[in-house]
Design a protein around this motif. Structure first.
Motif: not given
Length: 324
Positions: A244-246, A271-273, A305-307
């Motif tokens: 998770x990031x930008x 990979x997602x965010x 992040x988990x959300x």
């Protein structure tokens, strides 16, 4: 109404006609904007100096905006055939420059004693050992799944379009550090060469086209299901990315960033965010991307992040979801 914005000064002195710019204790977005303008003003003056010295003796912290201003000033100086020299660089700043690879590019004349074991001050998501542990576990699981789905996807890609199975491209990560991102190829093999012929439906520093003719039939399926991104688990395992990031921008996108826009590089790309979950392919304005990325930085926690991971799993099965 009284303006309580602190005045930021960059004292200037001269030694043998060479200007020395003294930098402040922190080089974040507010200071970085003024820093870039200060050096730009010097470069525009008709002065016979051959070098500009940047005194980092007081600077203990530099973020991605400061890095962006430093890179921009370095390029501007090179265009004027003027040498930009960093002097008295302190350990926290040296740690950041080392981790981004800039110590190999910038002219650092002197620095305080520094150990490579000294980590720089960064965003808490980058420092979090637990987040990194989650990334490692998640990437190992992801790579295991990738190995299982690789044979049928490889065959489908080859049958549908001649060329390699994987696609790799240079992207910019934390503090602008460049790395190679990996995906299953979803476009024709000469897609990069054809990019200039495709209309960009997004505004600002990123590219998007909903009906991009370069996308193959199997590529459309891979993007719709996000299967094309599974090889990025390798980037997560290596530490270039996080789960998770930008959104990871290309060097061409970063090249046109204004100093404040570099703030989105304070964390690792993911990979997602926020950008992928809240709008995904419907986002067309780069300012909206910036807002979502900065919102992630402000709200970050392990629970957050988990959300976002949970939301991503739901979106993957939504037929209207797009691709990064």
């Amino acid at each position: 109404m009284i303006d309580e914005t602190p005045e930021i000064l960059f004292p200037l002195s001269f030694f043998q006609d060479s200007p020395t710019v003294e930098l402040p204790e922190r080089l974040t977005v507010l200071e970085a904007v003024i820093f870039k303008q200060t050096v730009s003003n010097l470069l525009q003056q008709n002065i016979s100096h051959q070098q500009i010295v940047l005194d980092f003796g007081k600077t203990r912290f530099i973020d991605s905006s400061g890095i962006g201003a430093l890179i921009a000033n370095s390029k501007s100086a090179q265009e004027k055939n003027i040498e930009l020299i960093l002097e008295s660089v302190q350990p926290p700043v040296m740690a950041t420059l080392s981790m981004t690879g800039l110590v190999e590019v910038l002219n650092i004349r002197s620095s305080a004693k520094w150990s490579r074991k000294e980590p720089p001050e960064t965003h808490p998501s980058v420092r979090s050992i637990i987040k990194r542990l989650i990334d490692i576990i998640g990437s190992i699981i992801g790579l295991t799944i990738t190995a299982i789905i690789l044979p049928p996807i490889a065959i489908a890609i080859k049958v549908n379009s001649p060329g390699p199975i994987f696609f790799h491209q240079t992207r910019c990560g934390w503090m602008g550090k460049k790395f190679q991102i990996w995906k299953f190829r979803s476009m024709c093999s000469n897609a990069e060469a054809l990019k200039k012929q495709i209309e960009n439906q997004a505004s600002g520093a990123f590219f998007k086209n909903d009906k991009d003719p370069r996308i193959t039939k199997i590529g459309n399926f891979l993007r719709r299901t996000s299967l094309d991104e599974f090889p990025q688990f390798w980037n997560v395992l290596k530490g270039d990315m996080s789960l998770v990031g930008t959104r990871p921008p290309t060097p061409e996108e970063v090249e046109v960033y204004q100093v404040p826009e570099w703030q989105r590089l304070d964390v690792k790309p993911g990979m997602t965010g926020e950008w992928q979950v809240n709008g995904r392919s419907q986002v067309r304005n780069f300012e909206d991307v910036i807002k979502l990325d900065l919102r992630y930085q402000r709200n970050w926690s392990l629970g957050y992040d988990l959300k976002l991971i949970f939301k991503t799993l739901i979106i993957i099965f939504n037929k209207n979801s797009g691709a990064m």
